[in-house]
Structures are given as structure tokens and as C-alpha cells.
Design an enzyme around this catalytic site. Structure first.
Site, PDB file in Angstrom:
ATOM      1  N   HIS A 164      21.297  29.373   6.039  1.00  0.00           N
ATOM      2  CA  HIS A 164      22.562  29.857   6.587  1.00  0.00           C
ATOM      3  C   HIS A 164      23.590  28.730   6.640  1.00  0.00           C
ATOM      4  O   HIS A 164      24.738  28.902   6.201  1.00  0.00           O
ATOM      5  CB  HIS A 164      22.349  30.413   7.996  1.00  0.00           C
ATOM      6  CG  HIS A 164      21.506  31.644   8.027  1.00  0.00           C
ATOM      7  ND1 HIS A 164      21.166  32.287   9.206  1.00  0.00           N
ATOM      8  CD2 HIS A 164      20.923  32.365   7.039  1.00  0.00           C
ATOM      9  CE1 HIS A 164      20.420  33.347   8.932  1.00  0.00           C
ATOM     10  NE2 HIS A 164      20.249  33.409   7.621  1.00  0.00           N
TER      11      HIS A 164
ATOM     12  N   SER B 120      20.891  35.789   2.534  1.00  0.00           N
ATOM     13  CA  SER B 120      21.713  35.323   3.651  1.00  0.00           C
ATOM     14  C   SER B 120      22.417  34.005   3.368  1.00  0.00           C
ATOM     15  O   SER B 120      23.516  33.776   3.870  1.00  0.00           O
ATOM     16  CB  SER B 120      20.862  35.210   4.923  1.00  0.00           C
ATOM     17  OG  SER B 120      19.741  34.380   4.708  1.00  0.00           O
TER      18      SER B 120
END
Length: 337
Positions: free
Chosen positions: A317, A266
Site C-alpha cells: 500500500h 491494492s
């Protein structure tokens, strides 16, 4: 004079992703979809600006409005431009906005001798940069050559596919062997492993392992969609550099701010999201498939969802997203130089 001007202006429209539509009586219609908005552009000379022509524009807009759902749009903006050598004395009139608020009409008049634009009362005089294209056509200017399209023709995002396959294998094999917990413990990003045991390779390996099929699938959707576009634009080498550096920056920020064991692509995927946000801001929706507003909403919601869910590595992230956006911006500037 008007014919030559219209030819130049229509060429500029096509370069800016306005697609010509079949039109009756030689009158020009152009369409551009910027989800969630669909734009219909109608062109006519002063001599053709008749009640019949305006009725035809209104009918065409109504027909297109009825098919908005098929275009995955929620609103239609119809811009009608009348061209003349000088300003017409006839005042511009415009239909009211549709009561549902999903159909809007705008009318402009453009005088070639003065290179001057006027809008009907209550209508904006700026829309998608069309006002700039009008002046460029009047000056005989051309848009700079855009190499992004030619650079991507005939290419395939093999690196993106290879990363997806690698990540899938690194999930399936431990699951089949019943060694998922041991593998994740050995290759995850954690403060104890990286700093305590000096296993710095974890910053790299963690971005290729996932906790399960669902985790892999969620990242793979974004990876294939945004990764394929980034790879075609940047080339394999710079794409891999963008992907790996975004993932490393995300893991480093996670290591500093969190330190808990974490795996997943991610961070790198959010780097691609940040890169495509920059691309949509500078080049519009033709390369990304979404306009800047939609991309901004997607990025904000994706980051926000991470903070609403327990166990999500939000620092990875954030680190991946901002580093990916910055790296992509630098890469595109270097490519232009």
C-alpha cells in the site's frame, strides 16, 4: 464599468466550478459544492445592497441549509460580495453564525477603482481563491485554458474495465476449479518465489490475483472510481504505465520489507489513490469528486486501516501510494510541457 467587470468576474467563477443559480430580481447567486462544505456566493452592486436584498440572501441561505443532507454536505458558507466604483461609507454588517455551527455568513466589499477588497469585522478576506478572481477581473485577466475537461470528453475508461474483468476471471476460475490455493502459490509475490526461485514475473502477476470475492470487491470499488478518472485524464498508455509501475513499486517494497506471500491489486490501486490526491490538490474537486481535504482523510484512513488489520500487505500500500503520487505528478508536468 460595473456591468463589464461583473461579466468578467462571473465568467471566471464558472471556470472555477461555481454554478449559477436562478435568482430573483437579477441578483446573482452561485453555488459550489466541496464536500463536506457547500458554498453559496451572492453578488450585488452597491445600489442593490438594500435590506430587502440582504433578507433575500439570508432566506436563500436558510433554504439551501435545509437541504444540506441532499447535497451530502455538513456545512454551508454564504459569501455576499457588494461591488462599487469606490468604497461605500456604509459599514458592512453580517449575520451571526448559525447556533448549530453549520451555517456561516461572510460579507465582502470590492471597490473597482482601487481594486481593493474589504471584509466585514470578524470575516476572513480569503476564500477558495475568490479574492484572486476579483483582482483578475479588475485587470481583465483570463484563466489559462484547462485542457483536462476537453481531453476527457467522449472517452470511456476501457482499460480500467478490462483490468476489473481480468481480475474477476482470475478469481472465479480458480474458485470454480477448486485450485485457488495452487494458483495463489504459483503467482503470488513472495521472497522465496521471486528471489529464491528467480521467478520475477510474480511481481507483475501478483497484482492481478486475489484471495477471494471480498478481496476483489474491495479493490474493484477503488479501481473503478479512481482508475476511470486517471485513465480519462492520462490516456490509456500512460494510465497503464501508472497502474503497472505503482503495483510493481508496491510489490517491490513488500518484497524488501516483508517478504511474506501476498496477492492483490491494492498496491496499484493505492497508486491511483495517490495520483488522485495530487490531482485534487492542484485542480480541486471537479475532476476527482472530492476536495483535497476529503481525499487526504480518505488516504490517511485507508492506510491506517491496513495497519489495524492482520494479514494486510501494508508495505505494498505504501509503496504503491507514494510511487503513484510521484508518477502522476511527473506525468502531468510532462503533459503541460
Amino acid at each position: 464599468m460595473i456591468e463589464g467587470y461583473l461579466s468578467r468576474f462571473q465568467h471566471l467563477l464558472v471556470q472555477k466550478d461555481f454554478h449559477p443559480l436562478s435568482a430573483p430580481n437579477g441578483n446573482g447567486y452561485y453555488l459550489r459544492v466541496e464536500n463536506p462544505i457547500c458554498y453559496l456566493l451572492a453578488l450585488q452592486e452597491t445600489k442593490d445592497d438594500t435590506p430587502e436584498r440582504q433578507a433575500d440572501i439570508h432566506h436563500t441561505a436558510q433554504q439551501l441549509h435545509a437541504h444540506l443532507e441532499q447535497l451530502q454536505c455538513s456545512r454551508l458558507i454564504c459569501l455576499s460580495i457588494t461591488f462599487g466604483i469606490e468604497f461605500s461609507e456604509k459599514p458592512l454588517s453580517v449575520w451571526d453564525t448559525d447556533r448549530s455551527g453549520t451555517l456561516h455568513f461572510i460579507r465582502w466589499q470590492y471597490a473597482l477603482e482601487q481594486a481593493r477588497l474589504s471584509a466585514a469585522p470578524g470575516c476572513p478576506d480569503r476564500l477558495l481563491g475568490i479574492e484572486k478572481l476579483l483582482d483578475m477581473a479588475a485587470r481583465g485577466e483570463k484563466l489559462p485554458a484547462d485542457s483536462l475537461r476537453t481531453d476527457t470528453e467522449g472517452k470511456r475508461p476501457f482499460c480500467t474495465y478490462a483490468i476489473c474483468i481480468l481480475c474477476a476471471l482470475l478469481v472465479l476460475l480458480p474458485l470454480l476449479n477448486g485450485q485457488m490455493a495452487e494458483v495463489l502459490s504459483r503467482f503470488c509475490n513472495s521472497r522465496d518465489g521471486v528471489l529464491g526461485q528467480s521467478e520475477y514475473y510474480r511481481l507483475l502477476t501478483a497484482m492481478f490475483f486475489h484471495t477471494g470475492i471480498g478481496h476483489l470487491a474491495a479493490n474493484s470499488v477503488y479501481l473503478i472510481y479512481f482508475g476511470s478518472r486517471a485513465e480519462l485524464l492520462l490516456g490509456k498508455g500512460r494510465f497503464l504505465l501508472l497502474y503497472l509501475l505503482s503495483g510493481l513499486c508496491g510489490n517491490l517494497l513488500s518484497l524488501v520489507c516483508s517478504g511474506y506471500p501476498a496477492v492483490g491489486a491494492s498496491g496499484a490501486v493505492f497508486g491511483l489513490l495517490g495520483a488522485m490526491l495530487v490531482l485534487s490538490r492542484t485542480k480541486g474537486s471537479s475532476y476527482v469528486g472530492m476536495n483535497y481535504t476529503t481525499m487526504l482523510l480518505l488516504a490517511f484512513s485507508a492506510l491506517a486501516m491496513g495497519f489495524l488489520n492482520v494479514g494486510v500487505d501494508n508495505w505494498a500500500h505504501l509503496g504503491g501510494f507514494f510511487s503513484g503520487a510521484l508518477l502522476f505528478f511527473i506525468m502531468m508536468r510532462v503533459k503541460k510541457a
